[in-house]
Design a protein around this motif. Structure first.
Motif, PDB file in Angstrom:
ATOM      1  N   GLY A   1     -34.192  20.773  15.307  1.00  0.00           N
ATOM      2  CA  GLY A   1     -34.880  21.811  14.547  1.00  0.00           C
ATOM      3  C   GLY A   1     -36.045  21.215  13.792  1.00  0.00           C
ATOM      4  O   GLY A   1     -35.941  20.086  13.295  1.00  0.00           O
ATOM      5  N   LEU A   2     -37.148  21.941  13.677  1.00  0.00           N
ATOM      6  CA  LEU A   2     -38.354  21.376  13.075  1.00  0.00           C
ATOM      7  C   LEU A   2     -38.221  21.140  11.576  1.00  0.00           C
ATOM      8  O   LEU A   2     -39.017  20.393  11.006  1.00  0.00           O
ATOM      9  CB  LEU A   2     -39.555  22.289  13.355  1.00  0.00           C
ATOM     10  CG  LEU A   2     -40.068  22.283  14.807  1.00  0.00           C
ATOM     11  CD1 LEU A   2     -41.220  23.259  14.971  1.00  0.00           C
ATOM     12  CD2 LEU A   2     -40.493  20.881  15.231  1.00  0.00           C
ATOM     13  N   VAL A   3     -37.235  21.755  10.911  1.00  0.00           N
ATOM     14  CA  VAL A   3     -37.071  21.507   9.474  1.00  0.00           C
ATOM     15  C   VAL A   3     -36.083  20.380   9.195  1.00  0.00           C
ATOM     16  O   VAL A   3     -35.996  19.908   8.063  1.00  0.00           O
ATOM     17  CB  VAL A   3     -36.625  22.778   8.719  1.00  0.00           C
ATOM     18  CG1 VAL A   3     -37.690  23.851   8.783  1.00  0.00           C
ATOM     19  CG2 VAL A   3     -35.306  23.297   9.271  1.00  0.00           C
ATOM     20  N   VAL A   4     -35.369  19.930  10.211  1.00  0.00           N
ATOM     21  CA  VAL A   4     -34.397  18.852   9.997  1.00  0.00           C
ATOM     22  C   VAL A   4     -35.063  17.583   9.466  1.00  0.00           C
ATOM     23  O   VAL A   4     -34.552  16.955   8.526  1.00  0.00           O
ATOM     24  CB  VAL A   4     -33.606  18.566  11.297  1.00  0.00           C
ATOM     25  CG1 VAL A   4     -32.720  17.329  11.133  1.00  0.00           C
ATOM     26  CG2 VAL A   4     -32.754  19.773  11.666  1.00  0.00           C
ATOM     27  N   PRO A   5     -36.232  17.160   9.997  1.00  0.00           N
ATOM     28  CA  PRO A   5     -36.881  15.965   9.442  1.00  0.00           C
ATOM     29  C   PRO A   5     -37.270  16.121   7.970  1.00  0.00           C
ATOM     30  O   PRO A   5     -37.308  15.133   7.234  1.00  0.00           O
ATOM     31  CB  PRO A   5     -38.126  15.791  10.322  1.00  0.00           C
ATOM     32  CG  PRO A   5     -37.791  16.469  11.607  1.00  0.00           C
ATOM     33  CD  PRO A   5     -36.942  17.635  11.213  1.00  0.00           C
ATOM     34  N   VAL A   6     -37.566  17.348   7.545  1.00  0.00           N
ATOM     35  CA  VAL A   6     -37.943  17.573   6.150  1.00  0.00           C
ATOM     36  C   VAL A   6     -36.753  17.275   5.232  1.00  0.00           C
ATOM     37  O   VAL A   6     -36.886  16.576   4.222  1.00  0.00           O
ATOM     38  CB  VAL A   6     -38.439  19.015   5.936  1.00  0.00           C
ATOM     39  CG1 VAL A   6     -38.905  19.211   4.497  1.00  0.00           C
ATOM     40  CG2 VAL A   6     -39.563  19.354   6.907  1.00  0.00           C
ATOM     41  N   PHE A   7     -35.585  17.781   5.582  1.00  0.00           N
ATOM     42  CA  PHE A   7     -34.392  17.523   4.774  1.00  0.00           C
ATOM     43  C   PHE A   7     -33.976  16.052   4.867  1.00  0.00           C
ATOM     44  O   PHE A   7     -33.452  15.485   3.901  1.00  0.00           O
ATOM     45  CB  PHE A   7     -33.255  18.439   5.207  1.00  0.00           C
ATOM     46  CG  PHE A   7     -33.469  19.882   4.843  1.00  0.00           C
ATOM     47  CD1 PHE A   7     -33.579  20.263   3.517  1.00  0.00           C
ATOM     48  CD2 PHE A   7     -33.566  20.854   5.820  1.00  0.00           C
ATOM     49  CE1 PHE A   7     -33.786  21.593   3.159  1.00  0.00           C
ATOM     50  CE2 PHE A   7     -33.771  22.188   5.482  1.00  0.00           C
ATOM     51  CZ  PHE A   7     -33.880  22.558   4.149  1.00  0.00           C
TER      52      PHE A   7
ATOM     53  N   GLY B   1     -38.696  11.233  13.196  1.00  0.00           N
ATOM     54  CA  GLY B   1     -39.052  12.639  13.043  1.00  0.00           C
ATOM     55  C   GLY B   1     -39.065  13.371  14.373  1.00  0.00           C
ATOM     56  O   GLY B   1     -38.587  14.508  14.474  1.00  0.00           O
ATOM     57  N   ALA B   2     -39.614  12.710  15.411  1.00  0.00           N
ATOM     58  CA  ALA B   2     -39.645  13.332  16.729  1.00  0.00           C
ATOM     59  C   ALA B   2     -38.237  13.545  17.264  1.00  0.00           C
ATOM     60  O   ALA B   2     -37.932  14.587  17.851  1.00  0.00           O
ATOM     61  CB  ALA B   2     -40.456  12.459  17.691  1.00  0.00           C
ATOM     62  N   ALA B   3     -37.361  12.548  17.055  1.00  0.00           N
ATOM     63  CA  ALA B   3     -35.978  12.675  17.538  1.00  0.00           C
ATOM     64  C   ALA B   3     -35.234  13.773  16.785  1.00  0.00           C
ATOM     65  O   ALA B   3     -34.532  14.605  17.390  1.00  0.00           O
ATOM     66  CB  ALA B   3     -35.258  11.338  17.394  1.00  0.00           C
ATOM     67  N   LEU B   4     -35.392  13.811  15.452  1.00  0.00           N
ATOM     68  CA  LEU B   4     -34.701  14.823  14.652  1.00  0.00           C
ATOM     69  C   LEU B   4     -35.229  16.231  14.921  1.00  0.00           C
ATOM     70  O   LEU B   4     -34.497  17.209  14.755  1.00  0.00           O
ATOM     71  CB  LEU B   4     -34.846  14.495  13.159  1.00  0.00           C
ATOM     72  CG  LEU B   4     -34.082  13.265  12.661  1.00  0.00           C
ATOM     73  CD1 LEU B   4     -34.432  12.993  11.201  1.00  0.00           C
ATOM     74  CD2 LEU B   4     -32.577  13.452  12.822  1.00  0.00           C
ATOM     75  N   SER B   5     -36.499  16.336  15.326  1.00  0.00           N
ATOM     76  CA  SER B   5     -37.087  17.663  15.572  1.00  0.00           C
ATOM     77  C   SER B   5     -36.389  18.387  16.711  1.00  0.00           C
ATOM     78  O   SER B   5     -36.486  19.612  16.827  1.00  0.00           O
ATOM     79  CB  SER B   5     -38.582  17.526  15.877  1.00  0.00           C
ATOM     80  OG  SER B   5     -38.795  16.885  17.130  1.00  0.00           O
ATOM     81  N   ARG B   6     -35.688  17.653  17.575  1.00  0.00           N
ATOM     82  CA  ARG B   6     -34.937  18.296  18.657  1.00  0.00           C
ATOM     83  C   ARG B   6     -33.775  19.117  18.111  1.00  0.00           C
ATOM     84  O   ARG B   6     -33.286  20.034  18.782  1.00  0.00           O
ATOM     85  CB  ARG B   6     -34.429  17.236  19.627  1.00  0.00           C
ATOM     86  CG  ARG B   6     -35.562  16.470  20.320  1.00  0.00           C
ATOM     87  CD  ARG B   6     -35.027  15.382  21.235  1.00  0.00           C
ATOM     88  NE  ARG B   6     -36.117  14.643  21.869  1.00  0.00           N
ATOM     89  CZ  ARG B   6     -35.953  13.612  22.689  1.00  0.00           C
ATOM     90  NH1 ARG B   6     -34.717  13.198  22.969  1.00  0.00           N
ATOM     91  NH2 ARG B   6     -36.990  13.000  23.218  1.00  0.00           N
TER      92      ARG B   6
ATOM     93  N   THR C   1     -44.432  13.516  21.536  1.00  0.00           N
ATOM     94  CA  THR C   1     -45.588  12.738  21.982  1.00  0.00           C
ATOM     95  C   THR C   1     -46.349  12.136  20.807  1.00  0.00           C
ATOM     96  O   THR C   1     -46.698  10.944  20.815  1.00  0.00           O
ATOM     97  CB  THR C   1     -46.530  13.635  22.812  1.00  0.00           C
ATOM     98  OG1 THR C   1     -45.817  14.164  23.925  1.00  0.00           O
ATOM     99  CG2 THR C   1     -47.722  12.833  23.320  1.00  0.00           C
ATOM    100  N   VAL C   2     -46.620  12.954  19.786  1.00  0.00           N
ATOM    101  CA  VAL C   2     -47.335  12.449  18.621  1.00  0.00           C
ATOM    102  C   VAL C   2     -46.505  11.390  17.901  1.00  0.00           C
ATOM    103  O   VAL C   2     -47.042  10.390  17.404  1.00  0.00           O
ATOM    104  CB  VAL C   2     -47.712  13.607  17.667  1.00  0.00           C
ATOM    105  CG1 VAL C   2     -48.326  13.078  16.375  1.00  0.00           C
ATOM    106  CG2 VAL C   2     -48.689  14.546  18.355  1.00  0.00           C
ATOM    107  N   GLY C   3     -45.184  11.587  17.855  1.00  0.00           N
ATOM    108  CA  GLY C   3     -44.325  10.582  17.241  1.00  0.00           C
ATOM    109  C   GLY C   3     -44.437   9.243  17.926  1.00  0.00           C
ATOM    110  O   GLY C   3     -44.505   8.189  17.270  1.00  0.00           O
TER     111      GLY C   3
END
Length: 418
Positions: free
Chosen positions: A176-182, A169-174, A262-264
């Motif tokens: 866009g923040l909605v990319v991990p959701v999809f 999720g942290a890697a995909l968030s780079r 960081t949280v990831g």
């Protein structure tokens, strides 16, 4: 007598397939952990509004998990499990769509918040079929003497999902923040495909013994005590999970992108230790110690980690406190599940798993509102002091109730007529 199990194809271990199914499902859920806090802030939502996403989801799980657990006794486990996985995917797809429209300015304000909550309500209704059915399938495949270890295997699948999910999720968030959701939505469909093609039914629909009492008839004596501990320890845990992103961002003074990364990383370490305990240590521990003893051990370790968090102000001190919480929860969760499973008859495994999922959902429903409310209105360390105090209160309660808990798992199954 339990219903006869269907034989899997040679070479296909049903426990391994079930493990992979739960692992991938949890992976899809946990990729969101690092991005919910920064995504909510980018959408202009408050910490308390972000808490409602989990509360709405868990409210429906609280209502529907026992229903799905009982239905799996009548129609078989596999179709109910598949429904849960597809529902999970559908709800995350809708959540991602509404969030994307919010980021683009197409939706906003109360309408955006309402649609996001509605997608979580739908997800709670359908995906609540997954966990109780998986637990019931594992119980179908396991003898009483190995029940705690089997529940530990389910816990390890969840733990490993937490290891890899936040990092992904942290890697995909780079991007866009909605990319991990999809990504989660797609992973849910992939999991359903895996289950439909490889997972074998463990309970024949219409077999003898499938007509059992209503799930709520199990709510008595030690069973009710264990369910209460499940609900309240989950409340304490989720209150921490829902605020840790805000705590890390505010304490370490990070940007939204830095917070997700960081949280990831922190949650990956948390999940790795929890999975190591559930997949390895819980088996020898469960052979030497009863669930009635393991439950207090898990509570005291978990409480210690919670109480360390408010004084933690660096990456490694926060991570260390979370690691202690993870070890405690890894001991506690399978021990509670095993105590419930051992106290129920063979023809009530789906029902008792549904009740446990409902108890967990009750904790997840109230924990986010309490945690985010304390964080926003009282102090940044308040959610963790509250959670630690609650776990210590449960410790006292479990020690006093230990004789009843031991009778629950060593006596005769708790469903008349089995």
């Amino acid at each position: 007598m339990s219903a006869p199990s269907l034989s899997p194809r040679r070479g296909a271990s049903p426990k391994v397939v079930l493990f992979l199914t739960i692992f991938v499902a949890m992976l899809g859920l946990s990729v969101l952990f690092p991005i919910i806090a920064p995504l909510s802030r980018q959408l202009g939502l408050s910490e308390t509004q972000a808490g409602w996403f989990s509360t709405a989801y868990s409210l429906m799980q609280f209502v529907f998990a026992p229903i799905w657990g009982g239905r799996s006794e009548r129609v078989g486990r596999k179709p109910v499990l598949l429904l849960g996985l597809v529902g999970f995917s559908l709800s995350f797809g809708l959540f991602g769509l509404f969030a994307l429209l919010g980021l683009k300015g197409v939706l906003g304000g109360g309408l955006l918040f309402t649609l996001l909550v509605a997608s979580r309500l739908l997800g709670g209704v359908l995906s609540s079929a997954t966990l109780p059915t998986a637990q019931a399938m594992m119980a179908d495949l396991t003898g009483r003497e190995n029940r705690a270890a089997a529940m530990g295997l389910i816990g390890a699948a969840f733990g490993l999902g937490v290891v890899f999910g936040p990092a992904i999720g942290a890697a995909l968030s780079r991007l866009g923040l909605v990319v991990p959701v999809f990504f989660s939505a797609g992973l849910g469909l992939l999991t359903a495909l895996l289950a439909v093609t490889t997972l074998k039914e463990t309970r024949q629909p219409g077999s003898a013994g499938t007509r059992s009492r209503p799930a709520w008839s199990l709510l008595r004596g030690p069973m009710l005590l264990i369910l209460a501990v499940s609900a309240l320890y989950t409340l304490a845990s989720v209150g921490m999970e829902q605020t840790i992103g805000f705590y890390v961002q505010d304490t370490l003074r990070l940007t939204s992108a830095q917070t997700a990364t960081t949280v990831g990383t922190m949650l990956a370490i948390f999940g790795f230790l929890a999975a190591a305990v559930q997949g390895g240590a819980i088996r020898p521990l469960s052979k030497k110690l009863s669930p009635g003893l393991l439950i207090p051990v898990g509570l005291v370790i978990m409480a210690a980690g919670m109480l360390l968090l408010p004084s933690s102000s660096t990456f490694w001190s926060i991570t260390g406190a979370l690691a202690v919480v993870g070890v405690g929860s890894a001991i506690l969760g399978p021990s509670l599940s095993a105590a419930l499973s051992l106290g129920a008859g063979d023809n009530a495994q789906g029902q008792v798993a549904g009740l446990n999922s409902s108890a967990l959902a009750l904790g997840r429903m109230t924990g986010p509102l309490i945690g985010t409310g304390l964080y926003q209105k009282v102090a940044h360390g308040a959610p963790y002091l509250f959670s630690g105090g609650l776990l210590l209160a449960l410790l006292v309660f479990s020690v006093i109730s230990r004789p009843q808990l031991d009778r629950q798992v060593t006596g005769q199954p708790g469903v008349p007529g089995d």
